[in-house]
Design a protein around this motif. Structure first.
Motif, PDB file in Angstrom:
ATOM      1  N   ARG A   1     -10.037  -2.570  -9.439  1.00 43.54           N
ATOM      2  CA  ARG A   1      -8.975  -0.817  -9.653  1.00 43.54           C
ATOM      3  C   ARG A   1      -8.304  -0.399  -9.034  1.00 43.54           C
ATOM      4  O   ARG A   1      -9.148   0.234  -7.685  1.00 43.54           O
ATOM      5  N   GLN A   2      -7.115  -0.426  -9.059  1.00 44.29           N
ATOM      6  CA  GLN A   2      -6.067   0.398  -8.495  1.00 44.29           C
ATOM      7  C   GLN A   2      -6.226  -0.184  -6.608  1.00 44.29           C
ATOM      8  O   GLN A   2      -6.311   0.734  -5.941  1.00 44.29           O
ATOM      9  N   GLN A   3      -6.194  -1.594  -6.759  1.00 43.44           N
ATOM     10  CA  GLN A   3      -6.765  -2.046  -5.334  1.00 43.44           C
ATOM     11  C   GLN A   3      -5.999  -2.982  -5.014  1.00 43.44           C
ATOM     12  O   GLN A   3      -4.781  -3.324  -5.216  1.00 43.44           O
ATOM     13  N   ILE A   4      -4.838  -2.360  -3.589  1.00 40.68           N
ATOM     14  CA  ILE A   4      -4.155  -2.614  -2.496  1.00 40.68           C
ATOM     15  C   ILE A   4      -4.431  -4.175  -1.601  1.00 40.68           C
ATOM     16  O   ILE A   4      -5.376  -3.602  -0.617  1.00 40.68           O
ATOM     17  N   ILE A   5      -3.868  -5.292  -1.895  1.00 44.39           N
ATOM     18  CA  ILE A   5      -5.141  -6.481  -0.699  1.00 44.39           C
ATOM     19  C   ILE A   5      -3.275  -6.507  -0.048  1.00 44.39           C
ATOM     20  O   ILE A   5      -2.549  -7.391  -0.947  1.00 44.39           O
ATOM     21  N   THR A   6      -3.814  -6.751   1.035  1.00 41.64           N
ATOM     22  CA  THR A   6      -1.984  -6.937   1.932  1.00 41.64           C
ATOM     23  C   THR A   6      -2.502  -8.275   2.836  1.00 41.64           C
ATOM     24  O   THR A   6      -3.937  -8.362   3.651  1.00 41.64           O
ATOM     25  N   ARG A   7      -1.842  -8.943   3.239  1.00 37.48           N
ATOM     26  CA  ARG A   7      -1.629 -10.286   3.400  1.00 37.48           C
ATOM     27  C   ARG A   7      -0.581 -10.687   4.306  1.00 37.48           C
ATOM     28  O   ARG A   7       0.534 -10.139   4.697  1.00 37.48           O
ATOM     29  N   ARG A   8      -0.537 -11.462   5.644  1.00 37.71           N
ATOM     30  CA  ARG A   8       0.396 -12.251   6.329  1.00 37.71           C
ATOM     31  C   ARG A   8       1.306 -10.864   7.188  1.00 37.71           C
ATOM     32  O   ARG A   8       1.767 -10.967   6.379  1.00 37.71           O
ATOM     33  N   ASN A   9       0.774 -10.371   7.513  1.00 40.32           N
ATOM     34  CA  ASN A   9       1.150  -8.882   7.894  1.00 40.32           C
ATOM     35  C   ASN A   9       1.743  -8.277   7.447  1.00 40.32           C
ATOM     36  O   ASN A   9       2.524  -7.388   8.059  1.00 40.32           O
ATOM     37  N   GLY A  10       1.637  -7.583   6.324  1.00 39.99           N
ATOM     38  CA  GLY A  10       1.880  -6.776   5.487  1.00 39.99           C
ATOM     39  C   GLY A  10       3.585  -7.674   4.307  1.00 39.99           C
ATOM     40  O   GLY A  10       3.821  -7.194   3.969  1.00 39.99           O
ATOM     41  N   ASP A  11       3.494  -9.066   4.879  1.00 36.75           N
ATOM     42  CA  ASP A  11       4.291  -9.352   3.953  1.00 36.75           C
ATOM     43  C   ASP A  11       4.360  -9.262   2.549  1.00 36.75           C
ATOM     44  O   ASP A  11       4.950  -9.932   1.552  1.00 36.75           O
ATOM     45  N   PHE A  12       3.084  -9.152   2.232  1.00 40.50           N
ATOM     46  CA  PHE A  12       2.447 -10.473   1.542  1.00 40.50           C
ATOM     47  C   PHE A  12       1.334  -8.915   1.095  1.00 40.50           C
ATOM     48  O   PHE A  12       0.499  -8.441   1.415  1.00 40.50           O
ATOM     49  N   ARG A  13       1.825  -8.583  -1.041  1.00 40.97           N
ATOM     50  CA  ARG A  13       0.530  -6.859  -1.001  1.00 40.97           C
ATOM     51  C   ARG A  13       0.639  -8.076  -2.265  1.00 40.97           C
ATOM     52  O   ARG A  13       1.351  -7.843  -3.105  1.00 40.97           O
ATOM     53  N   TYR A  14      -0.899  -7.761  -2.990  1.00 42.47           N
ATOM     54  CA  TYR A  14      -1.391  -7.431  -4.413  1.00 42.47           C
ATOM     55  C   TYR A  14      -1.818  -6.554  -5.198  1.00 42.47           C
ATOM     56  O   TYR A  14      -2.955  -5.702  -3.727  1.00 42.47           O
ATOM     57  N   TYR A  15      -1.106  -6.082  -6.007  1.00 44.25           N
ATOM     58  CA  TYR A  15      -1.229  -5.209  -6.847  1.00 44.25           C
ATOM     59  C   TYR A  15      -2.585  -4.879  -7.737  1.00 44.25           C
ATOM     60  O   TYR A  15      -1.913  -6.114  -8.341  1.00 44.25           O
ATOM     61  N   ILE A  16      -3.866  -4.709  -8.052  1.00 44.07           N
ATOM     62  CA  ILE A  16      -4.705  -5.685  -8.188  1.00 44.07           C
ATOM     63  C   ILE A  16      -5.617  -3.655  -9.713  1.00 44.07           C
ATOM     64  O   ILE A  16      -6.168  -2.992  -8.988  1.00 44.07           O
ATOM     65  N   ASP A  17      -5.145  -4.431 -10.702  1.00 41.77           N
ATOM     66  CA  ASP A  17      -5.608  -3.310 -11.749  1.00 41.77           C
ATOM     67  C   ASP A  17      -5.845  -3.929 -13.117  1.00 41.77           C
ATOM     68  O   ASP A  17      -5.759  -5.237 -13.706  1.00 41.77           O
ATOM     69  N   GLY A  18      -7.273  -3.637 -13.316  1.00 40.13           N
ATOM     70  CA  GLY A  18      -6.945  -4.225 -14.931  1.00 40.13           C
ATOM     71  C   GLY A  18      -7.534  -3.171 -16.164  1.00 40.13           C
ATOM     72  O   GLY A  18      -6.870  -2.096 -15.477  1.00 40.13           O
ATOM     73  N   ALA A  19      -7.017  -3.565 -17.692  1.00 36.25           N
ATOM     74  CA  ALA A  19      -6.393  -2.445 -18.661  1.00 36.25           C
ATOM     75  C   ALA A  19      -6.990  -2.919 -19.803  1.00 36.25           C
ATOM     76  O   ALA A  19      -6.233  -4.665 -19.991  1.00 36.25           O
ATOM     77  N   HIS A  20      -8.134  -2.393 -21.048  1.00 34.78           N
ATOM     78  CA  HIS A  20      -7.280  -3.047 -22.318  1.00 34.78           C
ATOM     79  C   HIS A  20      -8.153  -1.776 -23.010  1.00 34.78           C
ATOM     80  O   HIS A  20      -7.766  -2.884 -24.313  1.00 34.78           O
ATOM     81  N   THR A  21      -7.100  -0.888 -22.774  1.00 32.13           N
ATOM     82  CA  THR A  21      -6.838  -0.487 -23.998  1.00 32.13           C
ATOM     83  C   THR A  21      -4.792  -0.038 -23.892  1.00 32.13           C
ATOM     84  O   THR A  21      -3.925   0.103 -22.395  1.00 32.13           O
ATOM     85  N   ILE A  22      -3.956   0.223 -24.584  1.00 34.76           N
ATOM     86  CA  ILE A  22      -3.020   0.888 -24.909  1.00 34.76           C
ATOM     87  C   ILE A  22      -3.016   2.214 -23.597  1.00 34.76           C
ATOM     88  O   ILE A  22      -1.800   2.284 -22.212  1.00 34.76           O
ATOM     89  N   GLU A  23      -3.751   2.969 -23.206  1.00 34.19           N
ATOM     90  CA  GLU A  23      -3.742   3.977 -22.950  1.00 34.19           C
ATOM     91  C   GLU A  23      -3.874   3.545 -21.041  1.00 34.19           C
ATOM     92  O   GLU A  23      -3.386   3.753 -20.224  1.00 34.19           O
ATOM     93  N   SER A  24      -5.226   3.151 -21.057  1.00 34.91           N
ATOM     94  CA  SER A  24      -5.000   2.170 -20.050  1.00 34.91           C
ATOM     95  C   SER A  24      -4.616   1.543 -19.256  1.00 34.91           C
ATOM     96  O   SER A  24      -3.528   1.243 -18.034  1.00 34.91           O
ATOM     97  N   MET A  25      -3.160   0.470 -19.874  1.00 33.43           N
ATOM     98  CA  MET A  25      -2.161  -0.609 -19.654  1.00 33.43           C
ATOM     99  C   MET A  25      -0.933   0.691 -18.775  1.00 33.43           C
ATOM    100  O   MET A  25      -0.361   0.601 -18.024  1.00 33.43           O
ATOM    101  N   ASN A  26      -1.004   2.106 -19.997  1.00 33.50           N
ATOM    102  CA  ASN A  26       0.411   3.313 -19.514  1.00 33.50           C
ATOM    103  C   ASN A  26      -0.434   3.756 -17.931  1.00 33.50           C
ATOM    104  O   ASN A  26       0.531   3.477 -17.093  1.00 33.50           O
TER     105      ASN A  26
END
Length: 408
Positions: A353-378
């Motif tokens: 839930r709105q989680q950021i994972i950093t790999r390779r000394n910050g060269d890669f960032r993964y932005y992780i979140d989920g949504a199942h309604t239009i409001e959540s997607m916004n």
């Protein structure tokens, strides 16, 4: 691995490596440990395999959609009560031995539960937490003191419940579906582990949800409402609000998020009056009096502040009502947050839930979140845009795009 370790033990004797009796004992102990670990792992894997043979919740939903004329049928709830009885758990035990905070809603109920659990754990209480779905392993759904069940504990409780249910079935009895089984198992775990409080997240709806077997829930939460599972819960937010409010009980302290649609909020107040309980609205997050710097909480996004405020209110209400710590008169109002509550919010971690994972000394960032309604997607796209603002990456879903995604 066991065979190889046993082979090395024998080999050391064969070539006279002059192993002491103590070293030999350690070798044999290691072999036994590895064998036991292997057996525990297999026991857990077989438990998960058996669990997956039970009809999935998705399949159950499809069946329910075919037969549901007026909302979610009560079959699951009725059956869960039967299953609990089959494993020896009575309604009186639920009433007297398990103190529950029950949370329904469309968006954010998992995060709200996570905040509430973390707050009460930081206040020194032993917590149980039942949620769904899981991200990686099914063990995540049942937590003690914030930690998912270990593989060995999960397997022990699973087989205990499964074999007891099978032993006490007759020709007319069935085995639970996936979600119902885990619900029964969670109750078994929380009673056996003697938790001080169990935070229970509703699966779908509320009125007829499989988790709604409690008669005297002291504290109830309803997170942000919107349109979801409309074939089961109704095609308007008012109908959905009616279903979600079904977890209210006579004498409960019921608290809802402050951003509810006015028409849905009206239904919640009507249901509270019907259920003979008091309904409060959680205040905006910025209204609280903080004993530490608010920026240290690292909350990202409005929705997290809404969920955190609701979690704060639920935890405080439980403390005031069940432990006489605090005043019932300030529920629904802002208050000063001491160190325990500040730490409970700050240290709460709800993966995916709105989680950021950093790999390779910050060269890669993964932005992780989920949504199942239009409001959540916004909310999801706004959060992502805010995180990458000023970089060469940008992402924005317009409403029309979300509608198309919603159809997929």
């Amino acid at each position: 691995m066991c065979g190889i370790l046993a082979f090395f033990v024998k080999r050391s004797l064969l070539y006279e490596f002059r192993a002491s009796a103590d070293n030999l004992f350690r070798c044999n102990s290691l072999c036994v440990f590895q064998c036991n670990f292997s057996n525990m792992r297999k026991n857990y894997e077989s438990a998960v395999e058996k669990l997956n043979y039970l009809q999935s919740n998705i399949s159950a939903l499809k069946d329910n959609e075919k037969t549901a004329a007026k909302g979610l049928p009560a079959t699951s709830l009725k059956n869960v009560k039967i299953y609990l009885k089959r494993i020896g758990i009575t309604q009186d035990q639920l009433d007297s031995q398990l103190s529950v905070i029950h949370v329904s809603g469309t968006k954010g109920k998992g995060s709200t539960c996570a905040y509430c659990e973390s707050l009460l754990r930081h206040c020194g209480y032993k917590t149980g937490f039942y949620s769904s779905p899981h991200l990686v392993a099914v063990r995540e759904r049942i937590r003690i003191n914030g930690q998912p069940m270990s593989e060995s504990d999960f397997a022990v409780y699973f087989w205990d419940v499964y074999k007891t249910l099978e032993a006490n079935r007759d020709e007319s009895s069935s085995m639970p579906f996936y979600f119902s089984f885990l619900t029964v198992m969670a109750i078994k775990v929380f009673l056996a582990e003697k938790v001080d409080v169990a935070i229970i997240e509703v699966g779908i709806g509320g009125e007829n949800d499989a988790t709604n077997m409690f008669r005297h829930t002291p504290v109830v939460g309803i997170s942000s409402l919107g349109l979801d599972h409309m074939k089961l819960l109704g095609d308007t937010v008012e109908k959905i609000a009616w279903q979600k409010a079904g977890i209210m009980k006579k004498g409960s302290i019921s608290i809802t998020a402050h951003n509810q649609p006015p028409s849905a909020l009206k239904v919640l107040y009507e249901r509270a009056n019907e259920k003979q309980c008091k309904l409060f609205e959680a205040p905006p997050f910025e209204k609280y009096e903080w004993s530490h710097k608010l920026g240290d909480l690292n909350l990202s996004g409005t929705i997290h502040e809404i969920n955190a405020s609701l979690g704060l209110q639920l935890a405080y209400a439980w403390l005031a009502k069940c432990k006489k710590r605090g005043s019932l008169d300030i529920i629904g109002r802002s208050f000063k947050l001491e160190t325990d509550f500040f730490s409970g919010i700050k240290d709460c971690f709800w993966p995916g839930r709105q989680q950021i994972i950093t790999r390779r000394n910050g060269d890669f960032r993964y932005y992780i979140d989920g949504a199942h309604t239009i409001e959540s997607m916004n909310e999801c796209s706004n959060w992502f845009n805010g995180q990458v603002k000023g970089t060469n990456v940008n992402f924005l879903l317009q409403n029309k795009d979300m509608v198309e995604l919603d159809k997929c």
